[in-house]
Design an enzyme around this catalytic site. Structure first.
Site, short mmCIF file in Angstrom:
data_model
loop_
_atom_site.label_atom_id
_atom_site.label_comp_id
_atom_site.label_asym_id
_atom_site.label_seq_id
_atom_site.Cartn_x
_atom_site.Cartn_y
_atom_site.Cartn_z
N ILE A 22 1.29 -1.27 0.31
CA ILE A 22 -0.28 0.25 0.59
C ILE A 22 1.36 1.35 0.05
CG2 ILE A 22 -1.78 1.25 1.51
CD1 ILE A 22 -3.00 -1.81 2.61
N THR A 137 -6.27 -0.91 10.36
CA THR A 137 -6.83 -1.70 9.65
C THR A 137 -8.11 -2.31 10.47
OG1 THR A 137 -7.16 -3.79 9.57
CG2 THR A 137 -5.53 -3.35 11.07
N ASP A 138 -8.76 -2.55 9.45
CA ASP A 138 -10.89 -3.09 10.46
C ASP A 138 -10.37 -3.80 11.13
OD1 ASP A 138 -10.04 -4.97 8.15
OD2 ASP A 138 -11.69 -4.33 7.53
N GLU A 139 -9.37 -4.44 11.72
CA GLU A 139 -9.10 -6.10 12.30
C GLU A 139 -9.70 -5.91 13.70
OE1 GLU A 139 -6.32 -8.77 11.42
OE2 GLU A 139 -6.56 -8.55 9.40
N TYR A 164 -1.34 -9.89 15.00
CA TYR A 164 -1.14 -9.14 14.48
C TYR A 164 -1.71 -8.00 14.52
CZ TYR A 164 -2.37 -6.15 10.08
OH TYR A 164 -3.02 -5.23 9.60
N LYS A 168 -2.07 -3.76 15.92
CA LYS A 168 -2.47 -3.01 15.97
C LYS A 168 -3.18 -1.91 16.29
CE LYS A 168 -1.60 -1.44 11.24
NZ LYS A 168 -0.71 -0.44 11.02
N PRO A 206 -3.08 -12.26 -4.67
CA PRO A 206 -2.24 -12.87 -5.13
C PRO A 206 -1.59 -13.79 -4.81
CG PRO A 206 -1.69 -10.70 -3.56
CD PRO A 206 -2.88 -11.25 -3.51
N LEU A 220 -7.54 -22.58 0.12
CA LEU A 220 -9.32 -22.50 0.95
C LEU A 220 -8.68 -22.80 2.05
CD1 LEU A 220 -11.37 -20.78 0.02
CD2 LEU A 220 -12.79 -22.28 -0.75
N ARG A 228 -14.71 -11.20 3.82
CA ARG A 228 -13.80 -10.02 4.01
C ARG A 228 -14.61 -8.59 2.97
NH1 ARG A 228 -12.59 -12.23 7.07
NH2 ARG A 228 -10.57 -13.04 8.07
N ARG A 287 -7.75 -20.16 9.61
CA ARG A 287 -6.67 -19.86 10.43
C ARG A 287 -6.82 -19.78 12.07
NH1 ARG A 287 -6.41 -13.97 7.83
NH2 ARG A 287 -4.51 -15.02 7.16
P1 NAD Z 1 3.56 -5.13 3.71
O1 NAD Z 1 3.77 -6.19 4.23
O2 NAD Z 1 3.26 -4.95 1.98
O3 NAD Z 1 4.25 -3.30 3.44
C1 NAD Z 1 5.04 -3.24 4.80
C2 NAD Z 1 6.00 -2.07 4.81
O4 NAD Z 1 6.82 -2.37 6.26
C3 NAD Z 1 7.72 -3.41 3.85
O5 NAD Z 1 7.94 -3.02 2.38
C4 NAD Z 1 8.86 -3.74 4.53
O6 NAD Z 1 9.82 -3.55 4.40
C5 NAD Z 1 8.16 -2.08 5.67
N1 NAD Z 1 8.33 -2.76 6.73
C6 NAD Z 1 8.19 -3.14 7.78
N2 NAD Z 1 8.46 -3.41 8.96
C7 NAD Z 1 9.20 -2.71 8.82
C8 NAD Z 1 10.44 -1.51 9.78
N3 NAD Z 1 10.85 -2.35 10.93
N4 NAD Z 1 10.92 -0.28 9.73
C9 NAD Z 1 10.70 0.06 8.02
N5 NAD Z 1 9.88 -0.17 7.23
C10 NAD Z 1 9.65 -1.49 7.77
O7 NAD Z 1 2.17 -3.97 4.14
P2 NAD Z 1 1.06 -3.89 3.36
O8 NAD Z 1 -0.40 -4.58 3.23
O9 NAD Z 1 0.91 -2.57 2.37
O10 NAD Z 1 0.19 -2.59 4.58
C11 NAD Z 1 0.08 -1.39 5.08
C12 NAD Z 1 0.25 -0.92 5.80
O11 NAD Z 1 -1.77 -0.91 5.62
C13 NAD Z 1 0.00 -1.62 7.79
O12 NAD Z 1 0.30 -1.03 8.26
C14 NAD Z 1 -0.94 -2.15 7.59
O13 NAD Z 1 -1.26 -2.67 8.73
C15 NAD Z 1 -2.12 -1.63 6.83
N6 NAD Z 1 -3.52 -2.32 6.11
C16 NAD Z 1 -3.03 -3.11 5.30
C17 NAD Z 1 -4.37 -3.38 4.71
C18 NAD Z 1 -4.52 -4.75 3.57
O14 NAD Z 1 -5.31 -5.40 3.08
N7 NAD Z 1 -3.23 -4.73 3.03
C19 NAD Z 1 -5.50 -3.28 5.29
C20 NAD Z 1 -6.19 -1.95 5.89
C21 NAD Z 1 -4.46 -1.58 6.74
O1 DAU Z 2 -8.77 -6.18 6.47
C1 DAU Z 2 -7.53 -5.50 6.92
C2 DAU Z 2 -6.51 -6.57 6.91
O2 DAU Z 2 -6.70 -7.42 5.66
C3 DAU Z 2 -4.78 -6.38 6.98
O3 DAU Z 2 -4.95 -5.13 7.97
C4 DAU Z 2 -3.73 -7.03 6.64
O4 DAU Z 2 -2.74 -6.20 6.80
C5 DAU Z 2 -4.01 -7.80 5.31
O5 DAU Z 2 -3.02 -9.11 5.58
C6 DAU Z 2 -5.47 -8.56 5.62
O6 DAU Z 2 -5.81 -9.71 6.67
P1 DAU Z 2 -6.69 -10.78 5.89
O7 DAU Z 2 -5.89 -11.83 7.15
O8 DAU Z 2 -7.90 -10.70 6.05
O9 DAU Z 2 -5.59 -11.16 4.95
P2 DAU Z 2 -5.23 -12.73 4.42
O10 DAU Z 2 -5.13 -12.31 2.12
O11 DAU Z 2 -4.08 -13.46 4.54
O12 DAU Z 2 -6.77 -13.97 4.29
C7 DAU Z 2 -7.80 -13.38 3.62
C8 DAU Z 2 -8.95 -14.29 3.64
O13 DAU Z 2 -9.00 -15.60 3.18
C9 DAU Z 2 -8.77 -14.23 5.45
O14 DAU Z 2 -10.21 -15.17 5.80
C10 DAU Z 2 -7.61 -16.55 5.08
C11 DAU Z 2 -8.03 -16.69 3.90
N1 DAU Z 2 -7.60 -17.28 3.21
C12 DAU Z 2 -6.34 -16.98 2.91
C13 DAU Z 2 -4.67 -17.25 2.48
C14 DAU Z 2 -3.46 -16.53 1.94
C15 DAU Z 2 -7.37 -18.55 2.06
O15 DAU Z 2 -8.23 -18.76 2.32
N2 DAU Z 2 -6.71 -19.01 1.48
C16 DAU Z 2 -5.27 -18.33 1.40
O16 DAU Z 2 -4.21 -18.79 0.99
#
Ligand code: NAD
Ligand code: DAU
Length: 348
Positions: A22, A137-139, A164, A168, A206, A220, A228, A287
């Protein structure tokens, strides 16, 4: 609604985690939409960070610093730097350990980065009177049952489930305390599940796309009934910009795009779009403590800041994401085998 004339106009952002999924999308967004702003990216380049995520950003728009947010001396040197650039006037804090499954295996890096790292940045913001926007995050609100008519709002109680999300939640509390106690100009946004380019292959969408592209059956968790609330990463980035520049200080804004789907629905959409039979996947271990459902009521950010998601056609968003992974094999392939091996050991 906040008036444009009252908007905060940053000149130099410190974006932590700007080489992650992000954070990198946000850097591209700001560089494209806001030509006068310089960005310093601070990123530790963990397994989740990749300098290549910033390919295409002109050198004169960013300064990339490879370092850790827990390093207080480094953070201080960045926010106090004297140069020809304007001084850093805001921290936009994305850096985190972000994957639930990893936090279940080993919570330690989550506590260090997500809690200690946020503390280090807040102290820097306090010393230098910087604007501080925290990406959360909404989590932090735990989960909803599948048939609950309610959605999360800014007043939902904190009830995190995983290491996690607990880390947060702790970081959100620090941000609120630094505002109330020390008057730091903070805002928080809590967003739902993002999808789009540069998302690590460990994450649900992905992983399934790249499994199919690699000849591996998608996986799955359990029966796939967990829900989600999906949002395009581009919409999350525009929401962060809206809150950073026009959000009320000390406030929290929930971000979502009304994109609720069960995991099995999303997987079936991916299978269909990639020409696979509807049953061409494996059920694997669920999980431990996995959250059932997230759902966001984004009414506050819409009413107060006039923000609206632009990319709400989820099927079209999935098509674009599949195409991105098809055409960026060299980006994701190096991480694929080790990610799958880690999952195999967890029974996922
Ligand atoms: P990501 O894991 O893809 O990226 C995290 C980045 O932070 C990486 O580039 C990593 O190298 C860097 N990082 C980790 N530890 C570090 C440290 N100690 N010092 C400096 N850099 C560090 O994560 P993302 O999915 O892009 O999430 C970004 C933010 O958004 C997070 O705070 C996450 O909680 C929040 N968020 C993610 C989602 C989602 O769906 N992915 C949704 C809501 C909120
Ligand atoms: O809601 C926001 C959060 O969304 C962020 O705070 C987190 O950083 C981000 O990773 C994401 O968390 P989730 O745990 O919801 O995402 P994940 O992609 O890990 O999993 C989404 C759902 O899919 C969850 O119910 C687990 C399931 N899953 C996941 C994987 C990796 C599968 O069924 N198969 C899989 O292979």
């Amino acid at each position: 609604m906040t008036d444009e004339r009252d908007a905060f106009r940053p000149r130099h952002l410190l974006v932590t985690g700007g080489a992650g999924f992000i954070g990198a999308n946000f850097v591209h967004h700001v560089v494209r939409e806001h030509p006068d702003i310089h960005i310093t990216v601070l990123d530790a380049l963990t397994y989740a960070g990749n300098r290549a995520n910033l390919t295409g950003v002109p050198d004169d728009r960013i300064t990339f610093v490879h370092g850790n947010i827990c390093n207080a001396e480094l953070v201080e040197s960045l926010v106090s730097a004297q140069s020809t650039l304007p001084p850093i006037d805001a921290i936009v804090h994305f850096a985190a350990e972000s994957h639930n499954d990893n936090s279940i295996l080993d919570a330690a890096p989550f506590l260090r980065t997500n809690i200690d790292g946020t503390y280090v940045l807040l102290e820097a913001a306090r010393r230098h009177d910087l604007r501080f926007h925290h990406i959360s995050t909404d989590e932090v609100y735990g989960d909803l049952s599948l048939d609950d008519p309610h959605r999360f709002t800014e007043t939902s109680p904190y009830k995190p489930s995983s290491p996690y999300s607990a880390s947060k939640a702790a970081s959100d509390h620090l941000v609120r305390a630094w505002h109330r106690t020390y008057g730091v100009r903070t805002t928080i946004s809590n967003c739902s599940n993002n999808y789009g380019p540069w998302q690590h292959v460990e994450k649900f969408i992905p992983r399934q796309i790249t499994n199919i592209l690699s000849g591996i059956r998608p996986k799955l968790y359990g029966q796939g009934l967990a829900v989600r609330d999906w949002i395009s990463v581009e919409d999350h980035c525009s929401a962060v910009w809206a809150v950073l520049t026009r959000g009320r200080i000390g406030e929290t804004y929930l971000v979502g795009a009304d994109g609720e789907y069960s995991n099995i629905e999303v997987l079936r959409m991916i299978l269909e779009r990639m020409g696979q039979p509807a049953d061409a996947f494996d059920h694997v271990n669920d999980r431990p403590g996995g959250d059932k459902r997230y759902a966001i009521d984004a009414g506050k950010i819409q009413r107060e800041l006039g923000w609206r998601p632009q990319y709400t056609d989820f099927a079209a968003g999935l098509d674009a994401t599949i195409e991105w992974y098809r055409t960026h094999r060299d980006w994701w392939e190096p991480a694929k085998a080790s990610t799958e091996e880690k999952y195999r050991l967890q029974g996922h």
